[in-house]
Design a protein around this motif. Structure first.
Motif, PDB file in Angstrom:
ATOM      1  N   VAL A   1       4.932   2.937   2.631  1.00 51.34           N
ATOM      2  CA  VAL A   1       5.633   4.099   3.166  1.00 51.34           C
ATOM      3  C   VAL A   1       7.112   3.794   3.398  1.00 51.34           C
ATOM      4  N   MET A   2       7.403   2.724   4.100  1.00 49.09           N
ATOM      5  CA  MET A   2       8.785   2.406   4.478  1.00 49.09           C
ATOM      6  C   MET A   2       9.485   1.463   3.499  1.00 49.09           C
ATOM      7  N   GLY A   3       8.727   0.798   2.649  1.00 47.35           N
ATOM      8  CA  GLY A   3       9.330  -0.136   1.711  1.00 47.35           C
ATOM      9  C   GLY A   3      10.041  -1.255   2.436  1.00 47.35           C
ATOM     10  N   ALA A   4      11.249  -1.576   2.005  1.00 50.15           N
ATOM     11  CA  ALA A   4      12.015  -2.674   2.597  1.00 50.15           C
ATOM     12  C   ALA A   4      12.434  -2.377   4.036  1.00 50.15           C
ATOM     13  N   ARG A   5      12.363  -1.118   4.452  1.00 50.57           N
ATOM     14  CA  ARG A   5      12.740  -0.754   5.831  1.00 50.57           C
ATOM     15  C   ARG A   5      11.582  -0.892   6.819  1.00 50.57           C
ATOM     16  N   GLU A   6      10.437  -1.353   6.367  1.00 46.72           N
ATOM     17  CA  GLU A   6       9.270  -1.500   7.239  1.00 46.72           C
ATOM     18  C   GLU A   6       9.613  -2.379   8.436  1.00 46.72           C
ATOM     19  N   PRO A   7       9.479  -1.843   9.675  1.00 43.26           N
ATOM     20  CA  PRO A   7       9.835  -2.631  10.861  1.00 43.26           C
ATOM     21  C   PRO A   7       8.767  -3.665  11.247  1.00 43.26           C
ATOM     22  N   GLN A   8       7.529  -3.467  10.834  1.00 42.12           N
ATOM     23  CA  GLN A   8       6.441  -4.389  11.196  1.00 42.12           C
ATOM     24  C   GLN A   8       6.218  -5.404  10.072  1.00 42.12           C
ATOM     25  N   GLN A   9       7.113  -6.347   9.962  1.00 37.17           N
ATOM     26  CA  GLN A   9       7.010  -7.375   8.924  1.00 37.17           C
ATOM     27  C   GLN A   9       6.069  -8.483   9.390  1.00 37.17           C
ATOM     28  N   GLY A  10       5.459  -9.132   8.449  1.00 40.54           N
ATOM     29  CA  GLY A  10       4.605 -10.270   8.778  1.00 40.54           C
ATOM     30  C   GLY A  10       3.152  -9.859   8.952  1.00 40.54           C
ATOM     31  N   GLY A  11       2.316 -10.839   9.230  1.00 37.10           N
ATOM     32  CA  GLY A  11       0.889 -10.581   9.348  1.00 37.10           C
ATOM     33  C   GLY A  11       0.268 -10.522   7.965  1.00 37.10           C
ATOM     34  N   THR A  12      -0.931 -10.998   7.840  1.00 35.68           N
ATOM     35  CA  THR A  12      -1.615 -11.015   6.554  1.00 35.68           C
ATOM     36  C   THR A  12      -2.771 -10.019   6.565  1.00 35.68           C
ATOM     37  N   PRO A  13      -2.712  -8.998   5.733  1.00 36.38           N
ATOM     38  CA  PRO A  13      -3.816  -8.047   5.657  1.00 36.38           C
ATOM     39  C   PRO A  13      -5.012  -8.683   4.947  1.00 36.38           C
ATOM     40  N   TYR A  14      -6.199  -8.120   5.152  1.00 37.69           N
ATOM     41  CA  TYR A  14      -7.379  -8.645   4.465  1.00 37.69           C
ATOM     42  C   TYR A  14      -7.645  -7.914   3.154  1.00 37.69           C
ATOM     43  N   GLU A  15      -6.996  -6.762   2.967  1.00 43.64           N
ATOM     44  CA  GLU A  15      -7.082  -6.083   1.680  1.00 43.64           C
ATOM     45  C   GLU A  15      -5.790  -5.303   1.454  1.00 43.64           C
ATOM     46  N   LEU A  16      -5.458  -5.097   0.187  1.00 47.95           N
ATOM     47  CA  LEU A  16      -4.267  -4.341  -0.183  1.00 47.95           C
ATOM     48  C   LEU A  16      -4.630  -3.375  -1.293  1.00 47.95           C
ATOM     49  N   GLY A  17      -4.033  -2.190  -1.229  1.00 44.27           N
ATOM     50  CA  GLY A  17      -4.170  -1.213  -2.302  1.00 44.27           C
ATOM     51  C   GLY A  17      -2.843  -1.072  -3.016  1.00 44.27           C
ATOM     52  N   PHE A  18      -2.900  -0.621  -4.246  1.00 46.95           N
ATOM     53  CA  PHE A  18      -1.690  -0.485  -5.050  1.00 46.95           C
ATOM     54  C   PHE A  18      -1.678   0.858  -5.766  1.00 46.95           C
ATOM     55  N   VAL A  19      -0.540   1.507  -5.728  1.00 45.15           N
ATOM     56  CA  VAL A  19      -0.288   2.674  -6.567  1.00 45.15           C
ATOM     57  C   VAL A  19       0.763   2.206  -7.567  1.00 45.15           C
ATOM     58  N   VAL A  20       0.372   2.143  -8.817  1.00 47.13           N
ATOM     59  CA  VAL A  20       1.291   1.730  -9.878  1.00 47.13           C
ATOM     60  C   VAL A  20       1.721   2.998 -10.606  1.00 47.13           C
TER      61      VAL A  20
ATOM     62  N   LEU B   1      -4.512   3.589  -9.548  1.00 49.66           N
ATOM     63  CA  LEU B   1      -4.772   3.134  -8.186  1.00 49.66           C
ATOM     64  C   LEU B   1      -5.749   1.973  -8.254  1.00 49.66           C
ATOM     65  N   CYS B   2      -5.498   0.932  -7.489  1.00 51.14           N
ATOM     66  CA  CYS B   2      -6.407  -0.213  -7.464  1.00 51.14           C
ATOM     67  C   CYS B   2      -6.239  -0.938  -6.137  1.00 51.14           C
ATOM     68  N   ALA B   3      -7.120  -1.905  -5.894  1.00 52.24           N
ATOM     69  CA  ALA B   3      -7.077  -2.647  -4.633  1.00 52.24           C
ATOM     70  C   ALA B   3      -7.648  -4.047  -4.837  1.00 52.24           C
ATOM     71  N   THR B   4      -7.289  -4.938  -3.909  1.00 54.07           N
ATOM     72  CA  THR B   4      -7.839  -6.292  -3.920  1.00 54.07           C
ATOM     73  C   THR B   4      -8.172  -6.732  -2.499  1.00 54.07           C
ATOM     74  N   ARG B   5      -9.167  -7.614  -2.402  1.00 60.16           N
ATOM     75  CA  ARG B   5      -9.524  -8.252  -1.134  1.00 60.16           C
ATOM     76  C   ARG B   5      -9.452  -9.777  -1.266  1.00 60.16           C
ATOM     77  N   ASP B   6      -8.889 -10.245  -2.363  1.00 59.07           N
ATOM     78  CA  ASP B   6      -8.827 -11.675  -2.622  1.00 59.07           C
ATOM     79  C   ASP B   6      -7.777 -12.311  -1.708  1.00 59.07           C
ATOM     80  N   PRO B   7      -8.179 -13.140  -0.731  1.00 60.95           N
ATOM     81  CA  PRO B   7      -7.211 -13.712   0.205  1.00 60.95           C
ATOM     82  C   PRO B   7      -6.195 -14.629  -0.477  1.00 60.95           C
ATOM     83  N   GLY B   8      -6.602 -15.304  -1.544  1.00 56.59           N
ATOM     84  CA  GLY B   8      -5.670 -16.164  -2.275  1.00 56.59           C
ATOM     85  C   GLY B   8      -4.579 -15.358  -2.953  1.00 56.59           C
ATOM     86  N   LEU B   9      -4.941 -14.233  -3.522  1.00 57.19           N
ATOM     87  CA  LEU B   9      -3.968 -13.353  -4.169  1.00 57.19           C
ATOM     88  C   LEU B   9      -3.071 -12.692  -3.129  1.00 57.19           C
TER      89      LEU B   9
END
Length: 185
Positions: A90-109, A41-49
């Motif tokens: 959660v929804m993957g490619a079926r996510e209905p709320q596309q777009g918008g830029t989050p300020y942080e993202l988490g990842f489960v690899v 599990l990891c996360a980033t807040r880098d806006p460029g990334l």
């Protein structure tokens, strides 16, 4: 049957009726080993990334595949999933709320492989690649991700998947479950 709300946390179920189907059936279920898993599990807040996360993750997947192959681990021996929390985990490619830029993202690899050793090794390559891979506009050379746990890699062990889900209608309800009696002593 009837469902009635008793409180905002409780439901009363009543009026159930059993109607014999006329045919005796036995439900069979079974599982098979799908492989062994390891996650990080990891996360980033880098806006460029975050702005180029899809390209970054595509490059990451290709680098992990190349590194694993260099170590003699064929792509057929493992599978990797990267779930992006805060965007489409959660929804993957079926996510209905596309777009918008989050300020942080988490990842489960997650790596699923034929053995725990391969899952662990490929995950270690994936974690290192995700943490240190270069990208356009990168400012921090020490690491792209924050890890909430140390050690960062977690073994999940064996994973099983359903492989049998069948209903049988035997002629005799007891034929599939024979009972043998044996006198001892």
């Amino acid at each position: 049957m009837r469902f009635e709300a008793v409180t905002d946390r409780a439901v009363r179920v009543s009026g159930m009726r059993w109607t014999p189907a006329g045919t005796y059936t036995v439900k069979l279920e079974g599982v098979e080993l799908a492989g062994y898993r390891a996650i990080t599990l990891c996360a980033t807040r880098d806006p460029g990334l975050i702005a180029q996360i899809d390209d970054y993750l595509a490059t990451h997947r290709a680098k992990v595949a190349a590194k694993a192959a260099d170590f003699g681990v064929p792509s057929s021996a493992w599978r990797m999933a990267v779930r992006t929390i805060g965007r489409d985990a959660v929804m993957g490619a079926r996510e209905p709320q596309q777009g918008g830029t989050p300020y942080e993202l988490g990842f489960v690899v997650e790596v699923l492989a034929e053995t725990q050793e391969v899952a662990n090794a490929v995950l270690a390559m994936a974690r290192t690649s995700l943490l240190h891979a270069d990208f356009k506009g990168r400012l921090c050379k020490e690491g792209n991700m924050a890890f909430p746990f140390s050690p960062s890699d977690l073994e999940l062990g064996a994973l099983y998947r359903f492989s049998v889900f069948h209903t049988v209608a035997p002629d005799d309800p007891y034929e599939m479950f024979p009972i043998e009696h044996e006198r001892v002593g």
